[in-house]
Design a protein around this motif. Structure first.
Motif, PDB file in Angstrom:
ATOM      1  N   LYS A 250       0.939  -1.300   0.155  1.00  0.00           N
ATOM      2  CA  LYS A 250       0.118   0.018  -0.050  1.00  0.00           C
ATOM      3  C   LYS A 250       0.861   1.278   0.080  1.00  0.00           C
ATOM      4  CE  LYS A 250      -3.548  -2.555   2.593  1.00  0.00           C
ATOM      5  NZ  LYS A 250      -4.495  -2.529   3.757  1.00  0.00           N
ATOM      6  N   ALA A 251       2.034   1.240   0.512  1.00  0.00           N
ATOM      7  CA  ALA A 251       3.004   2.154   0.424  1.00  0.00           C
ATOM      8  C   ALA A 251       3.844   2.514  -0.662  1.00  0.00           C
ATOM      9  CB  ALA A 251       3.967   2.293   1.773  1.00  0.00           C
ATOM     10  N   GLY A 252       3.516   1.629  -1.619  1.00  0.00           N
ATOM     11  CA  GLY A 252       4.375   1.730  -2.925  1.00  0.00           C
ATOM     12  C   GLY A 252       5.501   1.028  -3.060  1.00  0.00           C
ATOM     13  N   VAL A 253       5.839   0.253  -2.005  1.00  0.00           N
ATOM     14  CA  VAL A 253       7.302  -0.252  -1.844  1.00  0.00           C
ATOM     15  C   VAL A 253       7.333  -1.337  -2.809  1.00  0.00           C
ATOM     16  CG1 VAL A 253       8.997  -1.511  -0.118  1.00  0.00           C
ATOM     17  CG2 VAL A 253       7.600   0.475   0.542  1.00  0.00           C
ATOM     18  N   THR A 254       8.679  -1.549  -3.497  1.00  0.00           N
ATOM     19  CA  THR A 254       8.941  -2.585  -4.397  1.00  0.00           C
ATOM     20  C   THR A 254       9.862  -3.625  -3.908  1.00  0.00           C
ATOM     21  OG1 THR A 254      10.327  -1.183  -5.652  1.00  0.00           O
ATOM     22  CG2 THR A 254       8.022  -1.141  -6.464  1.00  0.00           C
ATOM     23  N   GLU A 255      10.637  -3.307  -3.083  1.00  0.00           N
ATOM     24  CA  GLU A 255      11.616  -4.222  -2.424  1.00  0.00           C
ATOM     25  C   GLU A 255      11.687  -4.010  -0.867  1.00  0.00           C
ATOM     26  OE1 GLU A 255      16.299  -5.396  -3.395  1.00  0.00           O
ATOM     27  OE2 GLU A 255      15.215  -4.024  -4.702  1.00  0.00           O
ATOM     28  N   VAL A 256      12.160  -5.071  -0.342  1.00  0.00           N
ATOM     29  CA  VAL A 256      12.249  -4.760   1.143  1.00  0.00           C
ATOM     30  C   VAL A 256      13.146  -5.994   1.588  1.00  0.00           C
ATOM     31  CG1 VAL A 256      10.285  -6.058   1.524  1.00  0.00           C
ATOM     32  CG2 VAL A 256      11.122  -4.842   3.436  1.00  0.00           C
ATOM     33  N   HIS A 257      14.357  -5.443   2.429  1.00  0.00           N
ATOM     34  CA  HIS A 257      15.126  -6.619   3.087  1.00  0.00           C
ATOM     35  C   HIS A 257      14.634  -6.802   4.502  1.00  0.00           C
ATOM     36  CE1 HIS A 257      18.322  -5.546  -0.193  1.00  0.00           C
ATOM     37  NE2 HIS A 257      17.131  -5.924  -0.787  1.00  0.00           N
ATOM     38  N   VAL A 258      14.597  -8.123   5.064  1.00  0.00           N
ATOM     39  CA  VAL A 258      14.525  -8.388   6.227  1.00  0.00           C
ATOM     40  C   VAL A 258      15.568  -9.141   6.709  1.00  0.00           C
ATOM     41  CG1 VAL A 258      12.810  -9.736   7.581  1.00  0.00           C
ATOM     42  CG2 VAL A 258      11.911  -8.693   5.822  1.00  0.00           C
ATOM     43  N   THR A 259      16.166  -8.528   7.987  1.00  0.00           N
ATOM     44  CA  THR A 259      17.251  -9.036   8.446  1.00  0.00           C
ATOM     45  C   THR A 259      17.123 -10.071   9.589  1.00  0.00           C
ATOM     46  OG1 THR A 259      17.786  -7.051   9.506  1.00  0.00           O
ATOM     47  CG2 THR A 259      18.732  -7.209   7.633  1.00  0.00           C
ATOM     48  N   SER A 260      16.112  -9.729  10.527  1.00  0.00           N
ATOM     49  CA  SER A 260      16.058 -10.572  11.597  1.00  0.00           C
ATOM     50  C   SER A 260      14.416 -10.872  11.877  1.00  0.00           C
ATOM     51  CB  SER A 260      16.349  -9.870  13.040  1.00  0.00           C
ATOM     52  OG  SER A 260      16.683 -10.942  14.043  1.00  0.00           O
ATOM     53  N   CYS A 261      14.139 -12.049  11.967  1.00  0.00           N
ATOM     54  CA  CYS A 261      12.854 -12.617  12.327  1.00  0.00           C
ATOM     55  C   CYS A 261      12.775 -13.243  13.771  1.00  0.00           C
ATOM     56  CB  CYS A 261      12.269 -13.655  11.286  1.00  0.00           C
ATOM     57  SG  CYS A 261      12.354 -13.222   9.632  1.00  0.00           S
ATOM     58  N   TRP A 262      12.344 -14.495  13.832  1.00  0.00           N
ATOM     59  CA  TRP A 262      12.620 -15.250  14.958  1.00  0.00           C
ATOM     60  C   TRP A 262      14.316 -15.317  15.234  1.00  0.00           C
ATOM     61  CZ3 TRP A 262      15.368 -19.779  16.035  1.00  0.00           C
ATOM     62  CH2 TRP A 262      15.238 -20.105  17.400  1.00  0.00           C
ATOM     63  N   ARG A 263      14.646 -15.176  16.514  1.00  0.00           N
ATOM     64  CA  ARG A 263      16.138 -15.182  16.873  1.00  0.00           C
ATOM     65  C   ARG A 263      16.099 -15.651  18.332  1.00  0.00           C
ATOM     66  NH1 ARG A 263      17.178  -8.967  16.222  1.00  0.00           N
ATOM     67  NH2 ARG A 263      16.630  -8.165  18.503  1.00  0.00           N
ATOM     68  N   PRO A 264      17.046 -16.446  18.839  1.00  0.00           N
ATOM     69  CA  PRO A 264      16.865 -17.108  20.271  1.00  0.00           C
ATOM     70  C   PRO A 264      17.503 -15.958  21.417  1.00  0.00           C
ATOM     71  CG  PRO A 264      18.801 -17.952  19.027  1.00  0.00           C
ATOM     72  CD  PRO A 264      18.070 -17.133  18.107  1.00  0.00           C
ATOM     73  N   MET A 265      18.651 -15.366  21.139  1.00  0.00           N
ATOM     74  CA  MET A 265      19.304 -14.769  22.460  1.00  0.00           C
ATOM     75  C   MET A 265      19.842 -13.220  22.071  1.00  0.00           C
ATOM     76  SD  MET A 265      21.300 -18.350  23.628  1.00  0.00           S
ATOM     77  CE  MET A 265      21.496 -17.976  25.147  1.00  0.00           C
ATOM     78  N   LEU A 266      18.873 -12.698  21.838  1.00  0.00           N
ATOM     79  CA  LEU A 266      19.232 -11.230  21.847  1.00  0.00           C
ATOM     80  C   LEU A 266      18.080 -10.447  21.817  1.00  0.00           C
ATOM     81  CD1 LEU A 266      21.461  -9.022  20.979  1.00  0.00           C
ATOM     82  CD2 LEU A 266      20.809  -9.306  18.470  1.00  0.00           C
ATOM     83  N   GLY A 267      18.228  -9.226  22.622  1.00  0.00           N
ATOM     84  CA  GLY A 267      17.212  -8.236  22.697  1.00  0.00           C
ATOM     85  C   GLY A 267      16.029  -8.647  23.643  1.00  0.00           C
ATOM     86  N   SER A 268      14.772  -8.053  23.306  1.00  0.00           N
ATOM     87  CA  SER A 268      13.507  -8.050  24.072  1.00  0.00           C
ATOM     88  C   SER A 268      13.063  -9.553  24.000  1.00  0.00           C
ATOM     89  CB  SER A 268      12.784  -7.075  24.238  1.00  0.00           C
ATOM     90  OG  SER A 268      12.018  -7.352  22.825  1.00  0.00           O
ATOM     91  N   ILE A 269      11.753 -10.016  24.322  1.00  0.00           N
ATOM     92  CA  ILE A 269      11.221 -11.071  24.113  1.00  0.00           C
ATOM     93  C   ILE A 269      10.559 -11.127  22.704  1.00  0.00           C
ATOM     94  CG2 ILE A 269       9.285 -10.610  25.139  1.00  0.00           C
ATOM     95  CD1 ILE A 269      10.731 -13.886  25.424  1.00  0.00           C
ATOM     96  N   ALA A 270      10.361  -9.896  22.101  1.00  0.00           N
ATOM     97  CA  ALA A 270       9.499  -9.956  20.839  1.00  0.00           C
ATOM     98  C   ALA A 270      10.471 -10.915  19.728  1.00  0.00           C
ATOM     99  CB  ALA A 270       9.542  -8.680  20.348  1.00  0.00           C
ATOM    100  N   HIS A 271      11.379 -10.807  19.522  1.00  0.00           N
ATOM    101  CA  HIS A 271      12.018 -11.581  18.621  1.00  0.00           C
ATOM    102  C   HIS A 271      11.968 -13.060  19.047  1.00  0.00           C
ATOM    103  CE1 HIS A 271      13.381  -8.864  15.251  1.00  0.00           C
ATOM    104  NE2 HIS A 271      13.505  -8.146  16.176  1.00  0.00           N
ATOM    105  N   ARG A 272      12.330 -13.290  20.112  1.00  0.00           N
ATOM    106  CA  ARG A 272      12.466 -14.801  20.770  1.00  0.00           C
ATOM    107  C   ARG A 272      11.304 -15.387  20.575  1.00  0.00           C
ATOM    108  NH1 ARG A 272      16.911 -14.287  25.517  1.00  0.00           N
ATOM    109  NH2 ARG A 272      17.378 -11.981  25.008  1.00  0.00           N
ATOM    110  N   ALA A 273      10.120 -14.745  20.886  1.00  0.00           N
ATOM    111  CA  ALA A 273       8.579 -15.370  20.658  1.00  0.00           C
ATOM    112  C   ALA A 273       8.187 -15.386  19.511  1.00  0.00           C
ATOM    113  CB  ALA A 273       7.831 -14.570  21.852  1.00  0.00           C
ATOM    114  N   GLY A 274       9.183 -14.772  18.631  1.00  0.00           N
ATOM    115  CA  GLY A 274       8.577 -14.770  17.006  1.00  0.00           C
ATOM    116  C   GLY A 274       7.507 -13.652  16.800  1.00  0.00           C
TER     117      GLY A 274
END
Length: 423
Positions: A250-274
């Motif tokens: 909807k924003a008109g983006v044609t390319e996006v790079h995702v570098t971190s989804c689920w991960r086990p041991m860094l930062g808050s619980i958000a990434h660890r819980a997926g």
């Protein structure tokens, strides 16, 4: 008229057998978590299972807090106790009971310590206990256990979604191309990329959105073996991908790079819980944006997202902020002097805000605004703005790169999605 119950007339003899039943003989069980290896106050979700039945605690008792790092309960001797942790607390999952034990005649303490590194033989088990004898009369001995929480165990307690589950989770209004793309992620992508094709409609032209997924150094460093496509992407909540793809389109983006989804041991619980996604790059036909503002503070190198004028205005704002509480001559400030300093600080902040907003890429601003309105998104953090709660009234605040959370998000866009059955 009610007749009185007859009086008991039996007589106890020397041969009568007596059984003593102590109905209040409960044992204390205490699980203690030490997550200081990565985040001391990690808000880890949990549920307790006693004899195979999950205890549904009140919401404020369902996750560890900064000050409360233990789970405490009373159970009968002989009870079987286990924990469900992280995204496995969801009532539809709960496939991995961990740190199970059977309570004996003593109280129980289990110390679970998070440990970094690729520790392949660690299991979510309590092992053999060592008994600590009671120090005072009337106290019970304690069976003490030690256990680890490693990257492999984090993967064990992080739910692996299926394509059917992803399909069921997505709201009905999810655009069909997004639904197809999300199902593909959980069916197993052949490569770390995705092409989402949006057909032409009466109000929009055909649109292609290319997505690239990068592996995580954090996962590589802490899990013995995993696959980005089979283990990491499918452990991420489907709503995260659906929100990103829908609003990027909807924003008109044609390319996006995702570098971190689920991960086990860094930062808050958000990434660890997926529940979290990190994005570092977006583009369309007229603009490319590396989502990075490192260099705003200190002597960092040049950054196209930080103009010379903005950096100067930021430094003036930081200096004015220091002066508000600085007593230069050792004498107390008058109310008038303090108000003047506050006024100069506020003016300097306004000038920095103006300079920052003038140079912010339009595509970044549009994507953030759209994500903030998505019903599944609860938080947005990026190098320009911080929004800890998209559902409240206060607007996002500027990322000043002063506290830890602001500094962490100086080089990517992070979104957290809502999942009340987990957090």
């Amino acid at each position: 008229m009610t007749e009185a119950a007859p009086a008991a007339t039996g007589t106890l003899t020397a041969s009568t057998s007596l059984t003593t039943v102590n109905v209040s003989a409960r044992r204390k069980v205490r699980y203690v978590f030490d997550t200081s290896a990565t985040k001391r106050d990690l808000a880890l979700p949990y549920r307790v299972s006693i004899d195979g039945k999950v205890q549904e605690a009140a919401p404020n008792l369902r996750k560890l807090s900064g000050s409360k790092r233990s789970i405490e309960l009373l159970v009968a001797p002989g009870a079987r106790v286990a924990l469900f942790l992280n995204s496995d607390v969801h009532p539809d999952f709960r496939r991995e009971p961990v740190y199970a034990l059977q309570v004996g005649e003593h109280d129980v303490e289990v110390v679970i310590t998070e440990k970094q590194g690729r520790i392949s033989h660690a299991r979510a088990e309590v092992g053999t206990s060592v008994t600590r004898q009671a120090d005072q009369p009337g106290e019970r001995a304690v069976d003490c256990y030690k256990a680890l929480l490693t990257g492999d165990i984090w993967m064990q307690i992080s739910h692996l979604y299926t394509a059917a589950q992803a399909d069921a989770i997505l709201p009905p209004e999810t655009p069909p191309p997004v639904r197809v793309a999300v199902r593909a992620i959980y069916s197993g992508l052949p490569a770390a990329q995705l092409l989402v094709q949006f057909p032409a409609s009466d109000v929009a032209l055909a649109h292609a959105l290319r997505v690239a997924f990068a592996d995580s150094e954090n996962a590589r460093a802490n899990i013995t073996y995993y696959s980005l496509l089979k283990d990491v992407l499918p452990r991420t909540h489907p709503a995260a991908f659906a929100a990103l793809l829908s609003e990027a389109y909807k924003a008109g983006v044609t390319e996006v790079h995702v570098t971190s989804c689920w991960r086990p041991m860094l930062g808050s619980i958000a990434h660890r819980a997926g529940l979290g996604l990190d994005i570092v790059y977006i583009a369309n036909a007229s603009q490319t944006v590396h989502i990075n503002r490192v260099g705003l503070t200190g002597a960092g190198g040049r950054n196209p997202n930080v103009t010379t004028q903005e950096k100067q205005r930021y430094e003036e704002y930081m200096e004015a902020s220091k002066q508000v509480n600085l007593n230069n001559n050792g004498t107390a400030q008058t109310q008038s002097e303090r108000e003047q300093k506050i006024g100069r600080r506020d003016e300097a902040k306004d000038q920095w805000n103006k300079a920052r907003n003038e140079s912010e890429p339009v595509l970044m601003n549009v994507l953030r605004s759209r994500l903030g309105k998505h019903t599944l998104v609860s938080q947005i953090f990026d190098p320009w703005y911080m929004e800890p709660d998209t559902g409240d009234l206060p607007p996002p605040v500027a990322n000043e790169q002063r506290n830890g959370n602001e500094k962490i998000h100086s080089h990517h866009l992070h979104i957290t999605v809502k999942e009340p059955n987990i957090l």
